[in-house]
Design an enzyme around this catalytic site. Structure first.
Site, PDB file in Angstrom:
ATOM      1  N   ASP A 100     -39.376 -77.916  12.257  1.00 25.85           N
ATOM      2  CA  ASP A 100     -38.735 -77.688  13.417  1.00 25.85           C
ATOM      3  C   ASP A 100     -39.257 -76.168  13.658  1.00 25.85           C
ATOM      4  O   ASP A 100     -39.604 -75.550  15.441  1.00 25.85           O
ATOM      5  CB  ASP A 100     -37.277 -77.323  13.691  1.00 25.85           C
ATOM      6  N   PHE A 152     -33.110 -65.258  16.557  1.00 26.00           N
ATOM      7  CA  PHE A 152     -32.396 -65.999  15.037  1.00 26.00           C
ATOM      8  C   PHE A 152     -32.223 -67.203  16.711  1.00 26.00           C
ATOM      9  O   PHE A 152     -31.449 -66.453  17.435  1.00 26.00           O
ATOM     10  CB  PHE A 152     -31.404 -66.055  14.222  1.00 26.00           C
ATOM     11  N   ARG A 165     -26.159 -76.865  15.833  1.00 24.46           N
ATOM     12  CA  ARG A 165     -27.124 -78.167  16.244  1.00 24.46           C
ATOM     13  C   ARG A 165     -27.726 -79.340  17.122  1.00 24.46           C
ATOM     14  O   ARG A 165     -28.117 -79.497  17.898  1.00 24.46           O
ATOM     15  CB  ARG A 165     -27.511 -79.249  14.808  1.00 24.46           C
TER      16      ARG A 165
HETATM   17  P1  IMP Z   1     -39.607 -70.129   7.077  1.00 21.55           P
HETATM   18  O1  IMP Z   1     -39.672 -70.746   5.299  1.00 21.55           O
HETATM   19  O2  IMP Z   1     -39.232 -69.285   6.575  1.00 21.55           O
HETATM   20  O3  IMP Z   1     -40.808 -70.788   7.518  1.00 21.55           O
HETATM   21  O4  IMP Z   1     -37.984 -71.336   7.386  1.00 21.55           O
HETATM   22  C1  IMP Z   1     -38.195 -72.674   7.592  1.00 21.55           C
HETATM   23  C2  IMP Z   1     -36.984 -72.948   8.125  1.00 21.55           C
HETATM   24  O5  IMP Z   1     -35.822 -71.647   8.248  1.00 21.55           O
HETATM   25  C3  IMP Z   1     -36.449 -73.712   8.942  1.00 21.55           C
HETATM   26  O6  IMP Z   1     -37.178 -75.065   8.595  1.00 21.55           O
HETATM   27  C4  IMP Z   1     -35.846 -73.577   9.819  1.00 21.55           C
HETATM   28  O7  IMP Z   1     -34.361 -74.029   8.583  1.00 21.55           O
HETATM   29  C5  IMP Z   1     -34.845 -72.588   8.860  1.00 21.55           C
HETATM   30  N1  IMP Z   1     -35.062 -71.162   9.971  1.00 21.55           N
HETATM   31  C6  IMP Z   1     -36.164 -70.206  10.312  1.00 21.55           C
HETATM   32  N2  IMP Z   1     -35.607 -69.428  11.572  1.00 21.55           N
HETATM   33  C7  IMP Z   1     -34.373 -70.341  11.867  1.00 21.55           C
HETATM   34  C8  IMP Z   1     -34.225 -69.682  13.262  1.00 21.55           C
HETATM   35  O8  IMP Z   1     -34.478 -68.557  14.585  1.00 21.55           O
HETATM   36  N3  IMP Z   1     -32.990 -70.884  13.678  1.00 21.55           N
HETATM   37  C9  IMP Z   1     -32.450 -71.827  12.864  1.00 21.55           C
HETATM   38  N4  IMP Z   1     -33.199 -71.960  11.407  1.00 21.55           N
HETATM   39  C10 IMP Z   1     -34.562 -70.994  11.817  1.00 21.55           C
END
Ligand code: IMP
Length: 175
Positions: A100, A152, A165
């Site tokens: 996502d 966010f 969601r």
């Molecule tokens: P990363 O490991 O920091 O790249 O995080 C990836 C995961 O963090 C994604 O699959 C999301 O589940 C969550 N995530 C990161 N940013 C957001 C956001 O802005 N909203 C909701 N979930 C997020």
């Protein structure tokens, strides 16, 4: 965020749909005749995966893996682990990881490293959203939907503390 009040929409469901149309057209061209394994990262990618595969009119398989990087709140813990492992065989398959959002990049970098050791025929990444401002590790996104600012976001499968969601649009979570 109060779901009763109208949240600030960053990307509308209509824009999301046309973005996925564009991604699906390129993926279709690249994977036609290959029977790829599309591997979604739970939970956030379930809606994107559902909309993406309905636009792909060739044989493919779908699998999900559940990783944990976030606890409660909006900050990544930085510690990744496989919560629900892979049932499908990855060896010699054309694997397309469907995510996502790429934020720090730690989650997907971990998964790609894990998958690479299982010797897939090819391994690519498709992400609906990219938040490059917070990147901690370099990630190459083969198929990218939309680059977003450092906010966010919730909705279209993405949550805050397991909520929101179900919002059809991608919305900015109020501070
Ligand atoms: P990363 O490991 O920091 O790249 O995080 C990836 C995961 O963090 C994604 O699959 C999301 O589940 C969550 N995530 C990161 N940013 C957001 C956001 O802005 N909203 C909701 N979930 C997020």
């Amino acid at each position: 965020m109060n779901i009763e009040r109208s949240p600030e929409v960053l990307t509308s469901s209509r824009e999301i749909a046309s973005t996925i149309d564009r991604l699906a057209a390129v993926i279709r061209r690249d994977y036609l005749g290959k029977e790829p394994l599309l591997l979604g990262i739970l939970k956030g990618s379930f809606m994107f995966m559902a909309d993406l595969i309905r636009r792909l009119d060739f044989p493919l398989e779908v699998e999900f893996v559940r990783l944990s990087s976030y606890g409660r709140g909006t900050e990544s813990s930085g510690r990744i682990s496989v919560v629900q492992g892979l049932r499908s065989v990855v060896r010699n398959r054309d694997v397309l990881v469907v995510e996502d959002i790429i934020d720090t990049g730690l989650t997907v970098a971990y998964l790609l490293g894990y998958l690479r050791k299982k010797k897939p025929a090819s391994l690519r990444l498709c992400a609906l959203l990219d938040k490059p401002a917070r990147r901690k590790t370099a990630v190459h996104i083969d198929y990218l939907g939309i680059t977003i600012p450092d906010r966010f976001v919730v909705g279209y499968g993405l949550d805050f503390d397991e909520k929101f969601r179900n919002l059809p649009d991608l919305c900015i979570l109020e501070d």
